[in-house]
Design a protein around this motif. Sequence first.
Motif, PDB file in Angstrom:
ATOM      1  N   GLN A   1       0.830  -1.207   0.000  1.00 57.75           N
ATOM      2  CA  GLN A   1       0.000   0.000   0.000  1.00 57.75           C
ATOM      3  C   GLN A   1       0.866   1.260   0.000  1.00 57.75           C
ATOM      4  O   GLN A   1       0.583   2.228  -0.710  1.00 57.75           O
ATOM      5  CB  GLN A   1      -0.917  -0.024   1.220  1.00 57.75           C
ATOM      6  CG  GLN A   1      -2.002   1.048   1.205  1.00 57.75           C
ATOM      7  CD  GLN A   1      -2.970   0.860   2.354  1.00 57.75           C
ATOM      8  OE1 GLN A   1      -2.578   0.541   3.473  1.00 57.75           O
ATOM      9  NE2 GLN A   1      -4.256   1.059   2.086  1.00 57.75           N
TER      10      GLN A   1
ATOM     11  N   LYS B   1      -2.885  -0.852  -5.469  1.00 55.11           N
ATOM     12  CA  LYS B   1      -4.301  -0.905  -5.123  1.00 55.11           C
ATOM     13  C   LYS B   1      -4.794  -2.346  -5.232  1.00 55.11           C
ATOM     14  O   LYS B   1      -4.126  -3.206  -5.774  1.00 55.11           O
ATOM     15  CB  LYS B   1      -5.114  -0.013  -6.064  1.00 55.11           C
ATOM     16  CG  LYS B   1      -4.602   1.428  -6.162  1.00 55.11           C
ATOM     17  CD  LYS B   1      -4.745   2.166  -4.848  1.00 55.11           C
ATOM     18  CE  LYS B   1      -4.279   3.611  -4.974  1.00 55.11           C
ATOM     19  NZ  LYS B   1      -4.357   4.347  -3.694  1.00 55.11           N
ATOM     20  N   MET B   2      -6.000  -2.589  -4.719  1.00 51.73           N
ATOM     21  CA  MET B   2      -6.650  -3.899  -4.801  1.00 51.73           C
ATOM     22  C   MET B   2      -5.699  -5.014  -4.399  1.00 51.73           C
ATOM     23  O   MET B   2      -5.374  -5.910  -5.166  1.00 51.73           O
ATOM     24  CB  MET B   2      -7.210  -4.139  -6.210  1.00 51.73           C
ATOM     25  CG  MET B   2      -8.274  -3.143  -6.618  1.00 51.73           C
ATOM     26  SD  MET B   2      -9.128  -3.600  -8.136  1.00 51.73           S
ATOM     27  CE  MET B   2      -7.802  -3.492  -9.324  1.00 51.73           C
TER      28      MET B   2
ATOM     29  N   GLU C   1      -2.306   1.866  -9.958  1.00 49.11           N
ATOM     30  CA  GLU C   1      -3.531   2.630 -10.182  1.00 49.11           C
ATOM     31  C   GLU C   1      -3.661   3.037 -11.649  1.00 49.11           C
ATOM     32  O   GLU C   1      -2.687   3.413 -12.301  1.00 49.11           O
ATOM     33  CB  GLU C   1      -3.535   3.871  -9.296  1.00 49.11           C
ATOM     34  CG  GLU C   1      -4.853   4.608  -9.263  1.00 49.11           C
ATOM     35  CD  GLU C   1      -4.876   5.692  -8.215  1.00 49.11           C
ATOM     36  OE1 GLU C   1      -5.965   6.248  -7.961  1.00 49.11           O
ATOM     37  OE2 GLU C   1      -3.818   5.980  -7.630  1.00 49.11           O
TER      38      GLU C   1
ATOM     39  N   GLN D   1      -9.690   1.763 -13.602  1.00 50.95           N
ATOM     40  CA  GLN D   1      -9.580   0.646 -12.671  1.00 50.95           C
ATOM     41  C   GLN D   1     -10.800   0.557 -11.770  1.00 50.95           C
ATOM     42  O   GLN D   1     -11.361   1.570 -11.344  1.00 50.95           O
ATOM     43  CB  GLN D   1      -8.326   0.822 -11.820  1.00 50.95           C
ATOM     44  CG  GLN D   1      -7.892  -0.394 -11.059  1.00 50.95           C
ATOM     45  CD  GLN D   1      -6.516  -0.180 -10.439  1.00 50.95           C
ATOM     46  OE1 GLN D   1      -6.387   0.550  -9.450  1.00 50.95           O
ATOM     47  NE2 GLN D   1      -5.489  -0.776 -11.023  1.00 50.95           N
TER      48      GLN D   1
ATOM     49  N   GLU E   1     -12.992   0.205  -8.514  1.00 49.38           N
ATOM     50  CA  GLU E   1     -12.788   0.732  -7.172  1.00 49.38           C
ATOM     51  C   GLU E   1     -13.752   0.057  -6.202  1.00 49.38           C
ATOM     52  O   GLU E   1     -14.891  -0.261  -6.573  1.00 49.38           O
ATOM     53  CB  GLU E   1     -13.027   2.251  -7.148  1.00 49.38           C
ATOM     54  CG  GLU E   1     -12.033   3.052  -7.977  1.00 49.38           C
ATOM     55  CD  GLU E   1     -10.665   3.129  -7.338  1.00 49.38           C
ATOM     56  OE1 GLU E   1     -10.568   2.816  -6.132  1.00 49.38           O
ATOM     57  OE2 GLU E   1      -9.701   3.473  -8.047  1.00 49.38           O
TER      58      GLU E   1
END
Length: 349
Positions: free
Chosen positions: A240, A245-246, A322, A326, A328
């Motif tokens: 992070q 992300k994800m 990112e 993408q 969210e």
Amino acid sequence: MKTVIWRPISTQPIVKQICRSYAVQAPGNPTLQIFNRRTKYLQKERAAANVERSRQVDYLKDEVAARLSERLLDINRHFGHVLDLGANSCNIARALTLPDPHPDPSGAAPPPLSSRISQLTAADSSRTMLYRDEDLPFNQEINLTRDVLDDEEALPYEANTFDAVLSSLSMHWINDLPSVLSQISHVLKPDAPFIGTMLGGDTLYELRTSLQLADLERRGGVSPHVSPLADVRDMGGLLQKAGFKMLTVDVDDIIVDYPDTFALMQDLQAMGESNAILGREAGAIKRDVLLANEAIYRALHGNEDGTIPATYRLIYMIGWKEGPNQAEPLARGSGQVNISDILGGGTVG
């Protein structure tokens, strides 16, 4: 679920004299130095120089590379250019050319994962290890380029170069994981994944504890014979912080049974996975400590059939750079379905 791999291994120990070397901090912000990268380079070079023996002990790296490659099946896209960072002997490239391990029995066999990758760049600092298998047939089944790096902690690639970055069983030797993860994010294109596997946590805890007790018994003190490893609880925060992300982080154990501790340490040496921690004691482990370690290991962890288990804990990481389109996660509290309805009523809490 734990996986047990059985295989015969020779029982004669190999002990080599290792000269002490030192790391010097470069100018700039100080970086915590845990491993001697020069020592690790030499270990991999020496291991790969014995081609036959090095291939014999690739059972762990091949298995992990296959498991990591399977995770590409969950991503429905074609990858133009993929980087394999810390490629070792190109285990991922070989795994990508294998048939689908879970084919649909009702249909035709799908093509191997290599058909979904236009170009794979395998990068490693050890030239001998990287080119060890350049003459094997799998090289003709994938568009593979080998790139020898000066330092795996300083990536020489431009921003937005790769459609995916993979890494299997090499990042546990990185001193500055936050920096390398940030560099990986930098070289990825927007909305591109990083998929990695590294040893962590309780890897080889049996050997670690038995060597500590053997040191205490025979020498009255403890020396670091097994390198420290990252904990799974830290990896999500590091990903992070690097901008991914994800995130998905999970753990898997592979347990390999060996005839004795000497065979275990022989295999680790032949893999190029010997201890490379800074400040370790110079020279080989003393004979009396090795014999005490063998007895203690068997007493604490031995199997009923006379073999000994060694646990390799794998940390799997997936993070996405990112991108503009993408997906969210929905905002907290925006759900339209009550989980109690799914569970058949009642209260949850």
